[in-house]
Design a protein around this motif. Structure first.
Motif, PDB file in Angstrom:
ATOM      1  N   TYR A 265       5.103   8.901   6.508  1.00 20.06           N
ATOM      2  CA  TYR A 265       4.330   7.777   7.016  1.00 20.06           C
ATOM      3  C   TYR A 265       4.179   6.709   5.932  1.00 20.06           C
ATOM      4  O   TYR A 265       4.454   6.941   4.750  1.00 20.06           O
ATOM      5  CB  TYR A 265       2.944   8.231   7.511  1.00 20.06           C
ATOM      6  N   VAL A 266       3.763   5.531   6.368  1.00 20.98           N
ATOM      7  CA  VAL A 266       3.530   4.388   5.481  1.00 20.98           C
ATOM      8  C   VAL A 266       2.137   3.842   5.782  1.00 20.98           C
ATOM      9  O   VAL A 266       1.741   3.764   6.954  1.00 20.98           O
ATOM     10  CB  VAL A 266       4.574   3.269   5.708  1.00 20.98           C
ATOM     11  N   LEU A 267       1.399   3.485   4.746  1.00 22.37           N
ATOM     12  CA  LEU A 267       0.077   2.888   4.943  1.00 22.37           C
ATOM     13  C   LEU A 267      -0.016   1.592   4.136  1.00 22.37           C
ATOM     14  O   LEU A 267       0.402   1.534   2.985  1.00 22.37           O
ATOM     15  CB  LEU A 267      -1.036   3.842   4.519  1.00 22.37           C
ATOM     16  N   PHE A 268      -0.568   0.563   4.775  1.00 26.02           N
ATOM     17  CA  PHE A 268      -0.743  -0.735   4.131  1.00 26.02           C
ATOM     18  C   PHE A 268      -2.235  -1.016   3.940  1.00 26.02           C
ATOM     19  O   PHE A 268      -3.052  -0.709   4.819  1.00 26.02           O
ATOM     20  CB  PHE A 268      -0.121  -1.845   4.971  1.00 26.02           C
ATOM     21  N   LYS A 269      -2.551  -1.619   2.810  1.00 22.67           N
ATOM     22  CA  LYS A 269      -3.935  -1.992   2.507  1.00 22.67           C
ATOM     23  C   LYS A 269      -3.931  -3.362   1.840  1.00 22.67           C
ATOM     24  O   LYS A 269      -3.216  -3.575   0.859  1.00 22.67           O
ATOM     25  CB  LYS A 269      -4.598  -0.960   1.590  1.00 22.67           C
ATOM     26  N   ILE A 270      -4.721  -4.286   2.374  1.00 24.94           N
ATOM     27  CA  ILE A 270      -4.828  -5.633   1.805  1.00 24.94           C
ATOM     28  C   ILE A 270      -6.107  -5.708   0.986  1.00 24.94           C
ATOM     29  O   ILE A 270      -7.182  -5.351   1.468  1.00 24.94           O
ATOM     30  CB  ILE A 270      -4.840  -6.702   2.918  1.00 24.94           C
ATOM     31  N   ASP A 271      -5.983  -6.176  -0.245  1.00 24.99           N
ATOM     32  CA  ASP A 271      -7.133  -6.219  -1.142  1.00 24.99           C
ATOM     33  C   ASP A 271      -7.085  -7.482  -1.990  1.00 24.99           C
ATOM     34  O   ASP A 271      -6.014  -8.018  -2.261  1.00 24.99           O
ATOM     35  CB  ASP A 271      -7.160  -4.980  -2.050  1.00 24.99           C
ATOM     36  N   LYS A 272      -8.257  -7.921  -2.407  1.00 27.09           N
ATOM     37  CA  LYS A 272      -8.333  -9.084  -3.282  1.00 27.09           C
ATOM     38  C   LYS A 272      -7.781  -8.762  -4.667  1.00 27.09           C
ATOM     39  O   LYS A 272      -7.314  -9.657  -5.386  1.00 27.09           O
ATOM     40  CB  LYS A 272      -9.795  -9.541  -3.400  1.00 27.09           C
ATOM     41  N   SER A 273      -7.817  -7.507  -5.035  1.00 29.56           N
ATOM     42  CA  SER A 273      -7.425  -7.092  -6.380  1.00 29.56           C
ATOM     43  C   SER A 273      -6.004  -6.560  -6.411  1.00 29.56           C
ATOM     44  O   SER A 273      -5.511  -5.948  -5.456  1.00 29.56           O
ATOM     45  CB  SER A 273      -8.376  -6.003  -6.892  1.00 29.56           C
ATOM     46  N   ARG A 274      -5.361  -6.786  -7.555  1.00 27.80           N
ATOM     47  CA  ARG A 274      -4.073  -6.169  -7.843  1.00 27.80           C
ATOM     48  C   ARG A 274      -4.230  -5.124  -8.945  1.00 27.80           C
ATOM     49  O   ARG A 274      -3.238  -4.655  -9.508  1.00 27.80           O
ATOM     50  CB  ARG A 274      -3.059  -7.245  -8.273  1.00 27.80           C
ATOM     51  N   GLY A 275      -5.452  -4.753  -9.240  1.00 30.12           N
ATOM     52  CA  GLY A 275      -5.732  -3.871 -10.357  1.00 30.12           C
ATOM     53  C   GLY A 275      -5.777  -2.411  -9.978  1.00 30.12           C
ATOM     54  O   GLY A 275      -5.653  -2.025  -8.805  1.00 30.12           O
ATOM     55  N   SER A 276      -6.001  -1.578 -10.992  1.00 34.26           N
ATOM     56  CA  SER A 276      -5.968  -0.132 -10.805  1.00 34.26           C
ATOM     57  C   SER A 276      -7.132   0.380  -9.969  1.00 34.26           C
ATOM     58  O   SER A 276      -7.085   1.515  -9.469  1.00 34.26           O
ATOM     59  CB  SER A 276      -5.995   0.565 -12.176  1.00 34.26           C
ATOM     60  N   GLN A 277      -8.195  -0.446  -9.767  1.00 33.85           N
ATOM     61  CA  GLN A 277      -9.308   0.028  -8.956  1.00 33.85           C
ATOM     62  C   GLN A 277      -8.899   0.272  -7.503  1.00 33.85           C
ATOM     63  O   GLN A 277      -9.514   1.083  -6.808  1.00 33.85           O
ATOM     64  CB  GLN A 277     -10.489  -0.957  -8.997  1.00 33.85           C
ATOM     65  N   VAL A 278      -7.851  -0.409  -7.040  1.00 29.95           N
ATOM     66  CA  VAL A 278      -7.350  -0.147  -5.686  1.00 29.95           C
ATOM     67  C   VAL A 278      -6.757   1.254  -5.619  1.00 29.95           C
ATOM     68  O   VAL A 278      -6.998   2.004  -4.665  1.00 29.95           O
ATOM     69  CB  VAL A 278      -6.303  -1.200  -5.285  1.00 29.95           C
ATOM     70  N   GLU A 452      -3.451  -4.594   8.564  1.00 29.76           N
ATOM     71  CA  GLU A 452      -3.311  -3.294   7.906  1.00 29.76           C
ATOM     72  C   GLU A 452      -2.927  -2.225   8.922  1.00 29.76           C
ATOM     73  O   GLU A 452      -2.010  -1.421   8.693  1.00 29.76           O
ATOM     74  CB  GLU A 452      -4.621  -2.902   7.227  1.00 29.76           C
ATOM     75  N   ARG A 453      -3.617  -2.208  10.038  1.00 29.41           N
ATOM     76  CA  ARG A 453      -3.398  -1.167  11.033  1.00 29.41           C
ATOM     77  C   ARG A 453      -2.077  -1.345  11.781  1.00 29.41           C
ATOM     78  O   ARG A 453      -1.333  -0.381  11.980  1.00 29.41           O
ATOM     79  CB  ARG A 453      -4.592  -1.129  12.004  1.00 29.41           C
ATOM     80  N   LEU A 454      -1.785  -2.572  12.182  1.00 31.26           N
ATOM     81  CA  LEU A 454      -0.531  -2.801  12.895  1.00 31.26           C
ATOM     82  C   LEU A 454       0.673  -2.556  11.996  1.00 31.26           C
ATOM     83  O   LEU A 454       1.661  -1.942  12.418  1.00 31.26           O
ATOM     84  CB  LEU A 454      -0.501  -4.232  13.451  1.00 31.26           C
ATOM     85  N   TRP A 455       0.618  -3.051  10.760  1.00 28.95           N
ATOM     86  CA  TRP A 455       1.736  -2.814   9.842  1.00 28.95           C
ATOM     87  C   TRP A 455       1.926  -1.328   9.574  1.00 28.95           C
ATOM     88  O   TRP A 455       3.062  -0.849   9.471  1.00 28.95           O
ATOM     89  CB  TRP A 455       1.496  -3.551   8.528  1.00 28.95           C
ATOM     90  N   THR A 456       0.819  -0.591   9.469  1.00 25.60           N
ATOM     91  CA  THR A 456       0.908   0.852   9.248  1.00 25.60           C
ATOM     92  C   THR A 456       1.605   1.533  10.418  1.00 25.60           C
ATOM     93  O   THR A 456       2.460   2.410  10.227  1.00 25.60           O
ATOM     94  CB  THR A 456      -0.498   1.445   9.040  1.00 25.60           C
ATOM     95  N   VAL A 457       1.267   1.130  11.631  1.00 22.77           N
ATOM     96  CA  VAL A 457       1.913   1.701  12.820  1.00 22.77           C
ATOM     97  C   VAL A 457       3.393   1.348  12.850  1.00 22.77           C
ATOM     98  O   VAL A 457       4.252   2.215  13.080  1.00 22.77           O
ATOM     99  CB  VAL A 457       1.210   1.196  14.101  1.00 22.77           C
ATOM    100  N   VAL A 458       3.713   0.074  12.619  1.00 24.57           N
ATOM    101  CA  VAL A 458       5.110  -0.367  12.679  1.00 24.57           C
ATOM    102  C   VAL A 458       5.942   0.352  11.619  1.00 24.57           C
ATOM    103  O   VAL A 458       7.034   0.877  11.902  1.00 24.57           O
ATOM    104  CB  VAL A 458       5.199  -1.894  12.483  1.00 24.57           C
ATOM    105  N   GLY A 459       5.454   0.408  10.374  1.00 25.27           N
ATOM    106  CA  GLY A 459       6.202   1.057   9.303  1.00 25.27           C
ATOM    107  C   GLY A 459       6.355   2.547   9.523  1.00 25.27           C
ATOM    108  O   GLY A 459       7.428   3.119   9.295  1.00 25.27           O
ATOM    109  N   THR A 460       5.298   3.204   9.985  1.00 31.93           N
ATOM    110  CA  THR A 460       5.349   4.647  10.199  1.00 31.93           C
ATOM    111  C   THR A 460       6.256   5.006  11.371  1.00 31.93           C
ATOM    112  O   THR A 460       7.046   5.950  11.292  1.00 31.93           O
ATOM    113  CB  THR A 460       3.934   5.198  10.434  1.00 31.93           C
ATOM    114  N   CYS A 461       6.149   4.260  12.461  1.00 27.95           N
ATOM    115  CA  CYS A 461       7.000   4.542  13.626  1.00 27.95           C
ATOM    116  C   CYS A 461       8.477   4.318  13.298  1.00 27.95           C
ATOM    117  O   CYS A 461       9.344   5.069  13.751  1.00 27.95           O
ATOM    118  CB  CYS A 461       6.578   3.671  14.807  1.00 27.95           C
TER     119      CYS A 461
END
Length: 493
Positions: A265-278, A452-461
């Motif tokens: 599966y693939v999961l996408f997450k959009i965040d303001k940060s590009r740092g390690s806290q994500v 996030e949710r739609l991209w996760t579905v599209v990538g996983t399917c």
């Protein structure tokens, strides 16, 4: 420049005059030497600047889309193929529809010979030639109306109406299939709200506002909450995980789309940060798997702070080494060429994987790893200026990377199933980059969650060979009927 006559005059003037001239000449020489050193330093800086500005997708981590001009490959220069099918390639044809799927058959039979007109033709016991077609119906939309009639209650002295079914109220104007279609067009077709409105107006014959489309996607986002959260909880348990990030725009602001690519599966997450806290938020402090990634600082910090096992991308390393071969310094170029040759030997061994047994293959990779490490650490060019600063810092920095984290480039040797590159995550994020360029990002937190949710579905399917539309449709139906949502994990669905 002192002429012979001037030299003679100075000599006759006495020792003091000679000393004074020598001091003046020495100062001039020192001044010129400093000017030469300054110019040499400036030339070196300009050459580095030229090399840095000449970076492209082949010698850095820059994406191919950033190349001003794409250099032709050797293959393209050697031979220019014709457009279309290539000689020797097998013929590809669409498989015929099963007979059970055919609704109408149209039979054609000759009444006479088409050449001589002979009416006494004989029908052969052979299968006919077939030409199949498909079409959509002209009337695609079925419109329904739910009616609740009023009744009068003498005791209450009120008018009452029968409640509409909860799923009907939840559906609203668009039922489940139309709702899923809008979400599919938004995520898979990268259609903007304006494009979806035009489709509904021109093809379905109805006018829909942008606000209503936003409400539809909010419903779909809610329908996909449970499948998305299920994958999010599963991520820290993965043994192999590839991660990458790309830019995301929201109302002109800079965000980042993170992609987490597991085996199934693939999961996408959009965040303001590009740092390690994500990474810390998603994977936690005790991630026990192997994290495939590039050499970006966020992954390096996450690895260092929490002792995470990392497989740094060899493809990115190769591009960084290729950059060394483009620099003006001859020793640095030679250092880069030696490293490239050593890594090329490793990939030659990797390509022999199917021809070797596991023990021999692992031994070959370990030997190749040792050669790469020795080349990277034992033959580093170096030159210090008068202040002790390293002038060949590109080679110095690469050697330092090998010294501190070189082993993290070769975890794939002892980790079954681990890829030496981060291509899995980079491939998974490509359609998101296309979507960003077409739709120009999101405008709100709700829009982010929907993507996030739609991209996760599209990538996983796509990864599992499933229909993204059918999954969205199933999830939407379950949401409208207050039923459990489907799972994106094939073993649990």
């Amino acid at each position: 420049m002192i002429t012979p006559d001037q030299a003679l005059a100075i000599y006759r003037a006495g020792p003091e005059a000679v000393v004074k001239v020598i001091c003046d000449l020495s100062r001039q020489v020192d001044l010129q030497q400093r000017q030469i050193e300054a110019l040499q330093k400036k030339v070196a800086e300009l050459e580095r600047t030229v090399a840095r500005l000449s970076k492209n997708s082949t010698n850095s981590s820059k994406p191919p889309s950033s190349d001003i001009t794409k250099p032709k490959s050797r293959r393209e220069e050697q031979e220019k193929r014709k457009i279309g099918a290539q000689p020797g390639h097998p013929r590809h044809e669409r498989p015929a529809f099963p007979e059970a799927d055919i609704k109408t058959f149209h039979d054609y039979r000759l009444d006479a010979c088409p050449e001589c007109g002979n009416p006494d033709v004989i029908f052969l016991d052979q299968p006919p030639r077939v030409l199949q077609q498909m079409e959509i119906k002209k009337i695609m939309v079925v419109k329904e109306e739910h009616r609740s009639y009023p009744v009068w209650c003498d005791r209450c002295q009120k008018i009452h109406y029968h409640d509409f079914p909860p799923e009907v109220v939840k559906e609203g104007l668009f039922k489940d299939r139309l709702t899923a279609l809008v979400a599919y067009m938004k995520a898979v077709d990268h259609a903007s709200f304006s494009t979806i409105r035009k489709f509904i107006r021109d093809v379905l014959g109805e006018n829909i506002s942008r606000g209503y489309l936003r409400k539809i996607l909010a419903k779909v986002s809610s329908a996909l909450d449970a499948p998305y959260e299920e994958l999010l909880r599963r991520l820290p348990l993965e043994q192999l995980l590839n991660v990458d990030e790309t830019g995301h725009t929201e109302n002109g602001g800079k965000f980042w789309t993170w992609v987490f690519r597991a085996e199934l599966y693939v999961l996408f997450k959009i965040d303001k940060s590009r740092g390690s806290q994500v990474l810390l938020e998603v994977l936690g402090k005790q991630f026990n798997g192997v994290l495939g990634c590039d050499y970006f600082s966020a992954y390096h910090k996450y690895m260092t702070d929490f002792n995470i096992t990392v497989q740094f991308c060899l493809a990115h390393l190769i591009r960084d080494i290729k950059y060394l071969t483009s620099l003006p310094d001859a020793e640095t170029r030679a250092y880069g060429s030696r490293l490239l040759a050593a890594i090329k030997d490793m990939f030659q061994a990797i390509h022999q994987h199917d021809q070797l047994d596991a023990v021999t293959f692992t031994r070959m990779l370990e030997c190749a790893r040792e050669r790469i490490m020795q080349t990277a650490l034992n033959t580093v060019p170096s030159r210090l200026d008068k202040n002790g600063k390293e002038q060949k810092r590109e080679a110095f920095n690469l050697a330092k990377r090998f010294r501190e984290n070189g082993k993290a480039y070769f975890k794939f040797i002892t980790t079954p199933g681990c890829s030496p590159t981060n291509n899995l995550a980079e491939q998974a994020v490509r359609f998101v980059v296309i979507d960003r360029r077409i739709t120009q990002g999101t405008r709100s937190e709700k829009g982010r969650a929907t993507n996030e949710r739609l991209w996760t579905v599209v990538g996983t399917c796509a990864l599992q060979g499933r229909s993204a539309f059918e999954f969205i449709l199933t999830a939407v139906r379950a949401y409208f009927r207050n039923e459990p949502a489907p799972s994106l994990l094939p073993t649990l669905s």
